[in-house]
Design an enzyme around this catalytic site. Structure first.
Site, PDB file in Angstrom:
ATOM      1  N   TYR A  35     -29.357  28.906   9.842  1.00  0.00           N
ATOM      2  CA  TYR A  35     -28.706  27.749   9.227  1.00  0.00           C
ATOM      3  C   TYR A  35     -29.747  26.893   8.508  1.00  0.00           C
ATOM      4  O   TYR A  35     -30.615  26.292   9.135  1.00  0.00           O
ATOM      5  CB  TYR A  35     -27.988  26.906  10.276  1.00  0.00           C
ATOM      6  CG  TYR A  35     -26.875  27.607  11.016  1.00  0.00           C
ATOM      7  CD1 TYR A  35     -26.270  28.759  10.514  1.00  0.00           C
ATOM      8  CD2 TYR A  35     -26.402  27.107  12.225  1.00  0.00           C
ATOM      9  CE1 TYR A  35     -25.249  29.397  11.203  1.00  0.00           C
ATOM     10  CE2 TYR A  35     -25.377  27.738  12.920  1.00  0.00           C
ATOM     11  CZ  TYR A  35     -24.809  28.886  12.405  1.00  0.00           C
ATOM     12  OH  TYR A  35     -23.794  29.511  13.094  1.00  0.00           O
TER      13      TYR A  35
ATOM     14  N   HIS B 154     -26.744  37.036  16.671  1.00  0.00           N
ATOM     15  CA  HIS B 154     -25.807  36.515  15.676  1.00  0.00           C
ATOM     16  C   HIS B 154     -24.841  37.591  15.171  1.00  0.00           C
ATOM     17  O   HIS B 154     -23.682  37.317  14.858  1.00  0.00           O
ATOM     18  CB  HIS B 154     -26.594  35.926  14.503  1.00  0.00           C
ATOM     19  CG  HIS B 154     -25.917  34.779  13.848  1.00  0.00           C
ATOM     20  ND1 HIS B 154     -26.588  33.760  13.227  1.00  0.00           N
ATOM     21  CD2 HIS B 154     -24.610  34.471  13.695  1.00  0.00           C
ATOM     22  CE1 HIS B 154     -25.727  32.885  12.734  1.00  0.00           C
ATOM     23  NE2 HIS B 154     -24.524  33.301  12.994  1.00  0.00           N
TER      24      HIS B 154
ATOM     25  N   SER C 134     -15.458  27.788  13.718  1.00  0.00           N
ATOM     26  CA  SER C 134     -14.492  27.496  12.646  1.00  0.00           C
ATOM     27  C   SER C 134     -13.056  27.433  13.155  1.00  0.00           C
ATOM     28  O   SER C 134     -12.148  28.014  12.549  1.00  0.00           O
ATOM     29  CB  SER C 134     -14.606  28.531  11.513  1.00  0.00           C
ATOM     30  OG  SER C 134     -15.858  28.469  10.887  1.00  0.00           O
TER      31      SER C 134
ATOM     32  N   LEU D  79     -11.115  25.139  12.876  1.00  0.00           N
ATOM     33  CA  LEU D  79     -10.332  24.386  11.892  1.00  0.00           C
ATOM     34  C   LEU D  79     -10.257  25.120  10.554  1.00  0.00           C
ATOM     35  O   LEU D  79      -9.958  24.517   9.522  1.00  0.00           O
ATOM     36  CB  LEU D  79     -10.945  22.992  11.699  1.00  0.00           C
ATOM     37  CG  LEU D  79     -10.842  22.076  12.918  1.00  0.00           C
ATOM     38  CD1 LEU D  79     -11.700  20.825  12.735  1.00  0.00           C
ATOM     39  CD2 LEU D  79      -9.398  21.689  13.187  1.00  0.00           C
TER      40      LEU D  79
ATOM     41  N   PHE E 213     -10.016  23.906   6.191  1.00  0.00           N
ATOM     42  CA  PHE E 213      -8.748  24.067   5.481  1.00  0.00           C
ATOM     43  C   PHE E 213      -7.574  23.537   6.297  1.00  0.00           C
ATOM     44  O   PHE E 213      -6.655  22.903   5.758  1.00  0.00           O
ATOM     45  CB  PHE E 213      -8.520  25.551   5.161  1.00  0.00           C
ATOM     46  CG  PHE E 213      -7.441  25.805   4.156  1.00  0.00           C
ATOM     47  CD1 PHE E 213      -7.751  25.948   2.819  1.00  0.00           C
ATOM     48  CD2 PHE E 213      -6.105  25.900   4.530  1.00  0.00           C
ATOM     49  CE1 PHE E 213      -6.756  26.181   1.874  1.00  0.00           C
ATOM     50  CE2 PHE E 213      -5.108  26.128   3.607  1.00  0.00           C
ATOM     51  CZ  PHE E 213      -5.436  26.264   2.270  1.00  0.00           C
TER      52      PHE E 213
END
Length: 324
Positions: free
Chosen positions: A56, A124, A203, A205, A209
């Protein structure tokens, strides 16, 4: 406010965590001061699980999180991840899971974070060219060395999870899971529950979106511009999901985002979503969703909303590394 806790394997964490990726990449410019204030506000609200990764911001996010928690380390269950080659070569989107890389990546993360151990260390992605047993064996050696407390996998398939658990206990699987991303439901989720592996949905959410606040006019550097669900006709078709969420939210006296997040939160006591935000305003809204109890009827009605999704969540190339 104190959030209830849940267990990822034997690791106790807050029932909701904080995804920190957006503080360094993908969703617009970084704002160091607001990001640190958001992390502190999360800790004040009872959030203990903070999630980052070496990729990141190509190290920036680990440095930021490390700075934010320096005086509050004992309040934090710190999770980070390794595996993407672009940490060393920004042009290479492949992954590495060989033992040498696992050990060197961990040492580099510890240095960037400014800590002496990582609480939850994830692969990951599963390296398709390296047996998962080698990757997990190297992670187990980090536990033995005291550099890592618990290990996890991200976006792993059922077979990889089972093989990994045969080498060393796996505390958590971190995978995308939301109303419009249901890949893990079925075999993967069943395998986790059979083996006592907690689930950490990222994610939840829908990359923003499902909050109903997202405009199709995304910034040029916004990563969502390259994701099929956010483009052209797919965006318009998926907007119907948000409209349905708005109607449900009005009935439940919640925001659309809270409905979507509470749906994930209510999928089981072994589920700890990590909604990402870099603003304190949205943090408060997300944390409030952790205490929302939905009835079986509510869950069924909400679940039906996200069944018809237009477009894949990643490019075809990126999807090759999902559920591996």
């Amino acid at each position: 406010m104190t959030l209830p806790t849940r267990f990822l394997g034997d690791l106790e964490v807050s029932a909701q965590g904080l995804g920190c990726m957006g503080m360094s990449q993908s969703y617009g410019p970084a704002d160091r001061d607001e990001s640190i204030a958001t992390i502190h506000a999360a800790l004040d609200a009872g959030v203990t699980l903070l999630d980052t990764a070496d990729v990141y911001g190509l190290g920036h996010n680990e440095q930021l999180v490390g700075e934010a928690i320096r005086s509050r380390r004992d309040e934090v269950v710190l999770a980070t991840k390794f595996g993407f080659k672009r940490v060393l070569d920004p042009s290479d989107d492949g992954v590495r899971g060989d033992a040498d890389y696992v050990r060197s990546a961990c040492d580099a993360s510890l240095k960037r974070l400014g800590v002496d151990h990582i609480d939850l260390y994830y692969a990951h992605r599963v390296d398709p060219n390296v047996p998962v047993e080698e990757t997990v064996g190297a992670m187990a050696s980090l536990v033995e060395a005291g550099k890592v407390r618990y290990i996890g996998l991200s976006e792993a398939g059922a077979d990889s999870i089972r093989r990994a658990c045969a080498v060393h206990p796996v505390a958590a699987l971190q995978s995308e899971w939301s109303l419009w991303t249901r890949d893990i439901e079925g075999e993967i989720l069943d395998t986790c529950r059979e083996l006592g592996v907690g689930v950490v949905p990222f994610s939840p959410l829908g990359r923003g979106f499902l909050t109903g606040r997202l405009s199709q006019d995304l910034a040029e550097d916004d990563a969502r511009r390259a994701m099929p669900r956010f483009t052209g006709e797919n965006y318009d078709r998926n907007s119907a999901i948000v409209e349905s969420l708005k109607a449900l939210a009005a009935k439940l006296d919640l925001t659309p985002g809270q409905v979507a997040l509470a749906w994930v939160q209510n999928q089981g006591a072994d589920v700890v979503p990590i909604p990402g935000t870099k603003r304190r305003t949205y943090l408060a809204e997300n944390v409030a969703a952790a205490s929302v109890v939905l009835s079986a009827e509510d869950l069924a009605e909400i679940s039906a909303v996200g069944r018809e999704v237009a477009g894949d969540r990643y490019s075809p190339e990126a999807l090759k590394l999902v559920n591996g």
